[in-house]
Motif scaffolding. Structure first.
Motif, mmCIF file in Angstrom:
data_model
loop_
_atom_site.group_PDB
_atom_site.id
_atom_site.type_symbol
_atom_site.label_atom_id
_atom_site.label_comp_id
_atom_site.label_asym_id
_atom_site.label_seq_id
_atom_site.Cartn_x
_atom_site.Cartn_y
_atom_site.Cartn_z
ATOM 1 N N ASN A 478 0.849 -1.194 0.000
ATOM 2 C CA ASN A 478 0.000 0.000 0.000
ATOM 3 C C ASN A 478 0.881 1.238 0.000
ATOM 4 O O ASN A 478 1.865 1.289 0.735
ATOM 5 C CB ASN A 478 -0.849 0.062 1.272
ATOM 6 N N GLU A 479 0.481 2.223 -0.785
ATOM 7 C CA GLU A 479 1.207 3.497 -0.721
ATOM 8 C C GLU A 479 0.717 4.196 0.536
ATOM 9 O O GLU A 479 -0.434 4.577 0.631
ATOM 10 C CB GLU A 479 0.886 4.327 -1.961
ATOM 11 N N ILE A 480 1.602 4.360 1.511
ATOM 12 C CA ILE A 480 1.139 5.046 2.730
ATOM 13 C C ILE A 480 1.579 6.507 2.770
ATOM 14 O O ILE A 480 1.068 7.285 3.560
ATOM 15 C CB ILE A 480 1.567 4.334 4.031
ATOM 16 N N GLY A 481 2.543 6.858 1.914
ATOM 17 C CA GLY A 481 2.956 8.256 1.888
ATOM 18 C C GLY A 481 3.615 8.574 0.571
ATOM 19 O O GLY A 481 4.117 7.680 -0.119
ATOM 20 N N GLY A 482 3.599 9.855 0.238
ATOM 21 C CA GLY A 482 4.262 10.261 -0.994
ATOM 22 C C GLY A 482 4.624 11.721 -0.917
ATOM 23 O O GLY A 482 3.940 12.499 -0.242
ATOM 24 N N GLY A 483 5.705 12.074 -1.571
ATOM 25 C CA GLY A 483 6.087 13.475 -1.541
ATOM 26 C C GLY A 483 7.171 13.763 -2.550
ATOM 27 O O GLY A 483 7.499 12.912 -3.397
ATOM 28 N N SER A 484 7.730 14.955 -2.436
ATOM 29 C CA SER A 484 8.754 15.343 -3.400
ATOM 30 C C SER A 484 9.542 16.541 -2.901
ATOM 31 O O SER A 484 9.137 17.215 -1.950
ATOM 32 C CB SER A 484 8.105 15.709 -4.739
ATOM 33 N N ILE A 485 10.663 16.762 -3.538
ATOM 34 C CA ILE A 485 11.381 18.019 -3.386
ATOM 35 C C ILE A 485 10.703 18.983 -4.359
ATOM 36 O O ILE A 485 10.343 18.591 -5.476
ATOM 37 C CB ILE A 485 12.877 17.846 -3.738
ATOM 38 N N ARG A 486 10.495 20.205 -3.912
ATOM 39 C CA ARG A 486 9.687 21.133 -4.706
ATOM 40 C C ARG A 486 10.546 22.052 -5.558
ATOM 41 O O ARG A 486 11.721 22.290 -5.259
ATOM 42 C CB ARG A 486 8.827 22.012 -3.804
ATOM 43 N N ILE A 487 9.888 22.599 -6.559
ATOM 44 C CA ILE A 487 10.485 23.702 -7.301
ATOM 45 C C ILE A 487 10.409 24.911 -6.371
ATOM 46 O O ILE A 487 9.387 25.118 -5.706
ATOM 47 C CB ILE A 487 9.654 23.970 -8.570
ATOM 48 N N HIS A 525 12.987 23.480 -0.475
ATOM 49 C CA HIS A 525 12.120 22.757 0.454
ATOM 50 C C HIS A 525 11.504 21.532 -0.194
ATOM 51 O O HIS A 525 11.556 21.374 -1.411
ATOM 52 C CB HIS A 525 11.040 23.684 1.014
ATOM 53 N N GLY A 526 10.936 20.697 0.634
ATOM 54 C CA GLY A 526 10.298 19.485 0.145
ATOM 55 C C GLY A 526 9.499 18.863 1.260
ATOM 56 O O GLY A 526 9.566 19.307 2.406
ATOM 57 N N GLY A 527 8.741 17.829 0.940
ATOM 58 C CA GLY A 527 7.905 17.250 1.989
ATOM 59 C C GLY A 527 7.283 15.941 1.584
ATOM 60 O O GLY A 527 7.684 15.301 0.592
#
Ligand code: ASP
Length: 582
Positions: A478-487, A525-527
């Protein structure tokens, strides 16, 4: 005082104490000369006793009239039980009642308020407040509370600040439709409910908040798939002055902490897998790695004979089912029918038995000899006693089909154990995804995700190849989380939006506030965001999120208890400047 103790509290050491209890009547047993009542509250059950010899006649009559779910208050003395019940924490004692008052009566409940109830899902949802009186439901809500407390404590200790962001906002694209709220004071204008607080948390970083989190409701108007809720809860997080590695470490730490705190399981470093490998080896970007059955791509060892089905396929791919050679012909035929169901969508399935003596028997023996089949076994890592299942066709589709089959077989083989936890980071997601219907690219994660360093130029030539600084945390498939480094600079954001098909004006109208903010010293930043409902369900060893939501909606997105959604009356519609021609 309504009560001196709860119904889960009294023990043999309390014998002879005078106590006052309150709660609901779970059940009564009336022998005429003696009446027993099980009194229940959140904490447990305590047995009350009324008996002819020691209880005044009137009170005997009151006791005899008590119905299920009446709310009562009693005062009495704790006495030793004659027949003790070792299965109950309060099983050594009972209360000899000297005063009773009925605080409220109850109709007979439409289903039994027991651990195992006779009520179906619909009925339980309609009377969810009664359902919540049942121990399993109550325990799930308490469990959820424990998880959220552990999250809050952990993140607070790491200097994260919980900040609330608004619910009445403008559209935030996370790939679904928005729920909208008409504005009475601004005729013809609408708020959107957040699909996530994405832009706000980025603005908090520009505001210097540095480490943010929020346990927050998100709203997505999607066609409802099983076990999805139109409103759901995220643990939403963002950090400034970090790289991808910092985010992975921080939130691996959180997840490890939860598994230890809540489940008592210690897990070492989480493995990481590239998105491309996840797709190649498991046909899926959220592989369940509690078990093997990795894909083996068979093109080089299956496209050299006269079997046209394989020769014309983009991908020929198989898995070895452990012990699958024990399936009868009939069972295999059933499996073939199963993969051909529209929900899976395969055109057919080729299989190959791996006999105990190492020889092979396949459904395509006409085309392939033992030497060929031995190669299939090698590629799919099949052992004697296994069954190799092979699908073929368009890469994208076949991977999805075989992945569905893999999960189904693992379920049947009991390989998806609820008390086993296998977390996995999937990293290096593509930045863009091609929409097969429209032929346009859209952001795979969201438009604020930054491409990997140095890949921006590729956007013009090979948009599908560009990788993003984006990651998912997967737990047990299961995908329990997802995120990225932002522009975090205006220019890159503008290029990205252009590639997503926004004109300059559209980009300004929709995301001008964010791009403006990027011009005032936006830090890198990212999250990440975790789906709290699913996370809680998995930690709780279950897969339906509804069981962990106090008042969930049904599969049609309805709350059957309050009967929502519902029409508005004419005046309200007019006030909101809405005209409906129904
Ligand atoms: N806003 C994203 C989501 O809801 C998560 C993130 O990128 O932090 O999936």
């Amino acid at each position: 005082m309504y009560r001196t103790h709860t119904n889960g509290q009294l023990r043999a050491t309390d014998i002879n104490k005078k106590v006052t209890l309150a709660g609901w009547v779970q059940k009564t047993r009336d022998k005429g000369f003696m009446v027993w009542v099980d009194l229940r509250d959140r904490y447990g059950i305590t047995q009350l006793i009324f008996d002819e010899e020691r209880t005044p006649k009137e009170m005997m009559e009151t006791a005899a009239q008590l119905g299920r779910e009446f709310v009562i208050q009693v005062t009495g003395t704790v006495i030793e039980r004659e027949s003790k019940n070792p299965n109950m924490p309060t099983g050594d004692i009972e209360i000899l009642v000297s005063e009773i008052s009925i605080l409220n009566k109850s109709l007979t409940p439409p289903f039994t308020i027991e651990d195992e109830t006779d009520g179906g899902e619909d009925l339980r949802m309609k009377y969810r407040y009664l359902d919540i009186r049942r121990k399993p439901v109550r325990n799930n809500l308490v469990f959820r509370h424990k998880v959220t407390m552990a999250v809050r404590n952990y993140l607070s200790k790491k200097d994260f600040v919980e900040v609330e962001t608004p619910y009445l906002i403008k559209s935030t694209p996370e790939g679904a439709r928005d729920f909208v709220v008409p504005s009475r004071m601004n005729e013809g204008q609408f708020y959107a409910l957040p699909q996530s607080p994405q832009t706000f948390k980025q603005l908090l970083m520009v505001g210097g908040m540095d480490k943010y989190f929020q346990i927050v409701k998100c709203f997505r108007d999607e066609d409802l798939r099983a076990d999805r809720q139109p409103e759901f809860t995220q643990i939403d997080c963002e950090m400034a002055f970090i790289e991808q590695e910092d985010i992975l470490n921080t939130f691996e730490g959180l997840t490890r902490h939860l598994l230890k705190e809540i489940n008592g399981v210690e897990i070492g470093e989480f493995p990481r897998m590239q998105y491309d490998d996840a797709m190649r080896l498991y046909g899926n970007d959220k592989p369940d790695i509690r078990f093997g059955m990795q894909f083996g791509e068979l093109n080089p060892v299956a496209q050299h004979k006269d079997f046209n089905v394989f020769n014309t396929a983009e991908l020929v791919v198989g898995i070895a089912v452990p012990g699958g050679n024990s399936y009868t012909r009939k069972e295999i035929d059933k499996l073939i029918d199963w993969v051909k169901r529209p929900q899976v969508g395969a055109l057919g399935m080729v299989y190959c038995r791996v006999n105990e003596d190492g020889s092979f028997k396949s459904s395509v023996d006409k085309f392939y000899d033992q030497e060929d089949l031995a190669k299939w076994a090698e590629v799919t890592q099949a052992s004697p006693g296994d069954l190799i299942c092979v699908l073929s066709g368009d890469t994208h589709k076949v991977r999805a089909q075989l992945s569905t089959l893999r999960m189904e077989l693992a379920e049947r083989l009991g390989l998806r154990k609820a008390n086993e936890f296998a977390p996995l980071w999937v990293v290096d997601f593509p930045l863009l995804e091609l929409d097969e219907e429209t032929g346009h690219y859209h952001a795979m994660h969201h438009p604020f995700t930054s491409p990997k360093p140095g890949q921006l130029e590729l956007l013009d030539t090979n948009p599908g190849e560009v990788k993003a600084n984006a990651y998912d945390l997967v737990l047990n498939g299961n995908e329990i989380g997802g995120g990225s480094i932002r522009i975090h600079d205006k220019k890159t954001q503008a290029i990205m939006l252009k590639h997503l098909g926004f004109s300059e004006e559209e980009a300004k109208a929709q995301f001008g506030f964010l791009m403006d903010a990027f011009e005032y010293g936006a830090p890198p930043h990212g999250g990440i965001a975790f789906g709290l409902d699913r996370l809680v369900a998995i930690l709780g060893g279950q897969e339906t999120i509804r069981d962990f939501i106090a008042f969930p909606k049904n599969n049609a997105g309805r709350d059957v208890m309050i009967d929502a959604p519902a029409p508005l009356d004419k005046e309200q519609l007019e006030e909101l400047h809405l005209k409906l021609d129904l």
